[in-house]
Design a protein around this motif. Sequence first.
Motif, PDB file in Angstrom:
ATOM      1  N   THR A   1       0.859  -1.189   0.000  1.00 50.23           N
ATOM      2  CA  THR A   1       0.000   0.000   0.000  1.00 50.23           C
ATOM      3  C   THR A   1       0.896   1.242   0.000  1.00 50.23           C
ATOM      4  O   THR A   1       2.098   1.149   0.198  1.00 50.23           O
ATOM      5  CB  THR A   1      -0.943   0.037   1.227  1.00 50.23           C
ATOM      6  OG1 THR A   1      -0.168   0.072   2.423  1.00 50.23           O
ATOM      7  CG2 THR A   1      -1.886  -1.159   1.231  1.00 50.23           C
ATOM      8  N   THR A   2       0.298   2.393  -0.232  1.00 49.35           N
ATOM      9  CA  THR A   2       1.070   3.628  -0.272  1.00 49.35           C
ATOM     10  C   THR A   2       0.534   4.641   0.734  1.00 49.35           C
ATOM     11  O   THR A   2      -0.578   4.494   1.250  1.00 49.35           O
ATOM     12  CB  THR A   2       1.026   4.281  -1.672  1.00 49.35           C
ATOM     13  OG1 THR A   2      -0.318   4.716  -1.938  1.00 49.35           O
ATOM     14  CG2 THR A   2       1.491   3.326  -2.760  1.00 49.35           C
TER      15      THR A   2
ATOM     16  N   HIS B   1      -1.210   7.400   0.610  1.00 44.11           N
ATOM     17  CA  HIS B   1      -2.057   7.994  -0.428  1.00 44.11           C
ATOM     18  C   HIS B   1      -2.421   9.451  -0.141  1.00 44.11           C
ATOM     19  O   HIS B   1      -2.863  10.158  -1.029  1.00 44.11           O
ATOM     20  CB  HIS B   1      -3.333   7.166  -0.621  1.00 44.11           C
ATOM     21  CG  HIS B   1      -4.183   7.086   0.620  1.00 44.11           C
ATOM     22  ND1 HIS B   1      -3.983   6.131   1.591  1.00 44.11           N
ATOM     23  CD2 HIS B   1      -5.216   7.858   1.037  1.00 44.11           C
ATOM     24  CE1 HIS B   1      -4.868   6.310   2.550  1.00 44.11           C
ATOM     25  NE2 HIS B   1      -5.622   7.355   2.251  1.00 44.11           N
ATOM     26  N   ARG B   2      -2.241   9.883   1.088  1.00 43.43           N
ATOM     27  CA  ARG B   2      -2.595  11.265   1.464  1.00 43.43           C
ATOM     28  C   ARG B   2      -1.514  11.808   2.392  1.00 43.43           C
ATOM     29  O   ARG B   2      -1.317  11.277   3.490  1.00 43.43           O
ATOM     30  CB  ARG B   2      -3.947  11.258   2.166  1.00 43.43           C
ATOM     31  CG  ARG B   2      -4.470  12.613   2.551  1.00 43.43           C
ATOM     32  CD  ARG B   2      -5.889  12.469   3.110  1.00 43.43           C
ATOM     33  NE  ARG B   2      -6.395  13.738   3.544  1.00 43.43           N
ATOM     34  CZ  ARG B   2      -7.029  13.956   4.686  1.00 43.43           C
ATOM     35  NH1 ARG B   2      -7.241  12.959   5.527  1.00 43.43           N
ATOM     36  NH2 ARG B   2      -7.458  15.141   5.003  1.00 43.43           N
TER      37      ARG B   2
ATOM     38  N   ALA C   1      -1.963   6.318   5.355  1.00 46.80           N
ATOM     39  CA  ALA C   1      -1.784   5.097   4.565  1.00 46.80           C
ATOM     40  C   ALA C   1      -2.790   4.047   5.036  1.00 46.80           C
ATOM     41  O   ALA C   1      -3.625   4.317   5.885  1.00 46.80           O
ATOM     42  CB  ALA C   1      -0.363   4.580   4.717  1.00 46.80           C
TER      43      ALA C   1
ATOM     44  N   CYS D   1      -4.823   2.053   2.923  1.00 45.33           N
ATOM     45  CA  CYS D   1      -5.968   1.788   2.057  1.00 45.33           C
ATOM     46  C   CYS D   1      -5.582   0.740   1.011  1.00 45.33           C
ATOM     47  O   CYS D   1      -4.634   0.947   0.249  1.00 45.33           O
ATOM     48  CB  CYS D   1      -6.422   3.066   1.361  1.00 45.33           C
ATOM     49  SG  CYS D   1      -7.811   2.771   0.224  1.00 45.33           S
TER      50      CYS D   1
ATOM     51  N   ASN E   1      -6.937   0.165  -1.668  1.00 46.97           N
ATOM     52  CA  ASN E   1      -7.128   0.737  -3.004  1.00 46.97           C
ATOM     53  C   ASN E   1      -5.918   1.530  -3.476  1.00 46.97           C
ATOM     54  O   ASN E   1      -5.892   1.993  -4.613  1.00 46.97           O
ATOM     55  CB  ASN E   1      -8.363   1.643  -3.045  1.00 46.97           C
ATOM     56  CG  ASN E   1      -9.642   0.872  -2.821  1.00 46.97           C
ATOM     57  OD1 ASN E   1      -9.686  -0.335  -3.012  1.00 46.97           O
ATOM     58  ND2 ASN E   1     -10.683   1.556  -2.395  1.00 46.97           N
ATOM     59  N   SER E   2      -4.914   1.684  -2.628  1.00 47.88           N
ATOM     60  CA  SER E   2      -3.702   2.397  -3.031  1.00 47.88           C
ATOM     61  C   SER E   2      -2.652   1.449  -3.610  1.00 47.88           C
ATOM     62  O   SER E   2      -1.609   1.895  -4.075  1.00 47.88           O
ATOM     63  CB  SER E   2      -3.108   3.167  -1.844  1.00 47.88           C
ATOM     64  OG  SER E   2      -2.553   2.276  -0.885  1.00 47.88           O
TER      65      SER E   2
ATOM     66  N   PRO F   1      -8.001   5.406  -4.091  1.00 53.30           N
ATOM     67  CA  PRO F   1      -7.200   5.449  -2.872  1.00 53.30           C
ATOM     68  C   PRO F   1      -7.838   6.347  -1.810  1.00 53.30           C
ATOM     69  O   PRO F   1      -8.312   7.440  -2.108  1.00 53.30           O
ATOM     70  CB  PRO F   1      -5.863   6.013  -3.347  1.00 53.30           C
ATOM     71  CG  PRO F   1      -5.786   5.605  -4.782  1.00 53.30           C
ATOM     72  CD  PRO F   1      -7.213   5.720  -5.278  1.00 53.30           C
TER      73      PRO F   1
ATOM     74  N   GLN G   1      -7.097   2.122   7.655  1.00 52.39           N
ATOM     75  CA  GLN G   1      -6.341   3.337   7.364  1.00 52.39           C
ATOM     76  C   GLN G   1      -5.871   4.005   8.653  1.00 52.39           C
ATOM     77  O   GLN G   1      -6.597   4.058   9.641  1.00 52.39           O
ATOM     78  CB  GLN G   1      -7.183   4.303   6.537  1.00 52.39           C
ATOM     79  CG  GLN G   1      -7.473   3.763   5.145  1.00 52.39           C
ATOM     80  CD  GLN G   1      -8.116   4.789   4.261  1.00 52.39           C
ATOM     81  OE1 GLN G   1      -7.679   5.936   4.204  1.00 52.39           O
ATOM     82  NE2 GLN G   1      -9.165   4.379   3.550  1.00 52.39           N
TER      83      GLN G   1
ATOM     84  N   ASN H   1       2.136   8.745  -2.403  1.00 55.45           N
ATOM     85  CA  ASN H   1       2.448   7.560  -3.206  1.00 55.45           C
ATOM     86  C   ASN H   1       3.734   6.851  -2.795  1.00 55.45           C
ATOM     87  O   ASN H   1       4.125   5.889  -3.460  1.00 55.45           O
ATOM     88  CB  ASN H   1       2.447   7.871  -4.708  1.00 55.45           C
ATOM     89  CG  ASN H   1       1.089   8.379  -5.155  1.00 55.45           C
ATOM     90  OD1 ASN H   1       0.064   7.809  -4.782  1.00 55.45           O
ATOM     91  ND2 ASN H   1       1.078   9.449  -5.911  1.00 55.45           N
TER      92      ASN H   1
ATOM     93  N   GLU I   1       5.617   4.058  -1.038  1.00 55.39           N
ATOM     94  CA  GLU I   1       5.100   2.715  -0.804  1.00 55.39           C
ATOM     95  C   GLU I   1       5.551   2.125   0.530  1.00 55.39           C
ATOM     96  O   GLU I   1       6.684   2.317   0.951  1.00 55.39           O
ATOM     97  CB  GLU I   1       5.565   1.793  -1.928  1.00 55.39           C
ATOM     98  CG  GLU I   1       5.067   0.375  -1.808  1.00 55.39           C
ATOM     99  CD  GLU I   1       5.590  -0.546  -2.897  1.00 55.39           C
ATOM    100  OE1 GLU I   1       5.223  -1.726  -2.869  1.00 55.39           O
ATOM    101  OE2 GLU I   1       6.361  -0.090  -3.765  1.00 55.39           O
TER     102      GLU I   1
END
Length: 149
Positions: free
Chosen positions: A22-23, A25-26, A35, A37, A39-40, A48, A87, A126, A128
Amino acid sequence: NEAPNTVANFVNLVEQGFYDGTTFHRVIGAFMAQAGCPNSKPGSDGIPGTGGPGYTIECECYTEGARRHFAGTLSMAHAGKDTGGSQFFITHMPTPHLDQPIAQNAHTVFGRVLEGLDIVLSLKANDELKSVKVLRKRNHDYEPVTNPE
């Protein structure tokens, strides 16, 4: 001690490999990096920041002894009271507004950065999480109490 179910949930997900790949994402500078999620992950069709493990857990931040947010706090992200799942975010600085139960805006603190806050502060969107591991835990089972989504 103050958030045993949130810790159990996090440890359980780590040990399943849920977070691997996962990343973050925000990332909001001078605030936090988020991080967790699914979906990331590369190849996911989801957006994400909108995914989770398929269940929710209850918040543990509405008790008198709940931990407070400071620089390097590990905290459960959610979309409202009792909607957390996988998350999480790490704060860059003290964020006392996240300790207030006003408008169900409080978040459960369940850990902290002991070393490497400089790395947290350097995270970019993003970046990882290649592999997540629990390095130290207590000698008991980590089985979270969950609610269906």
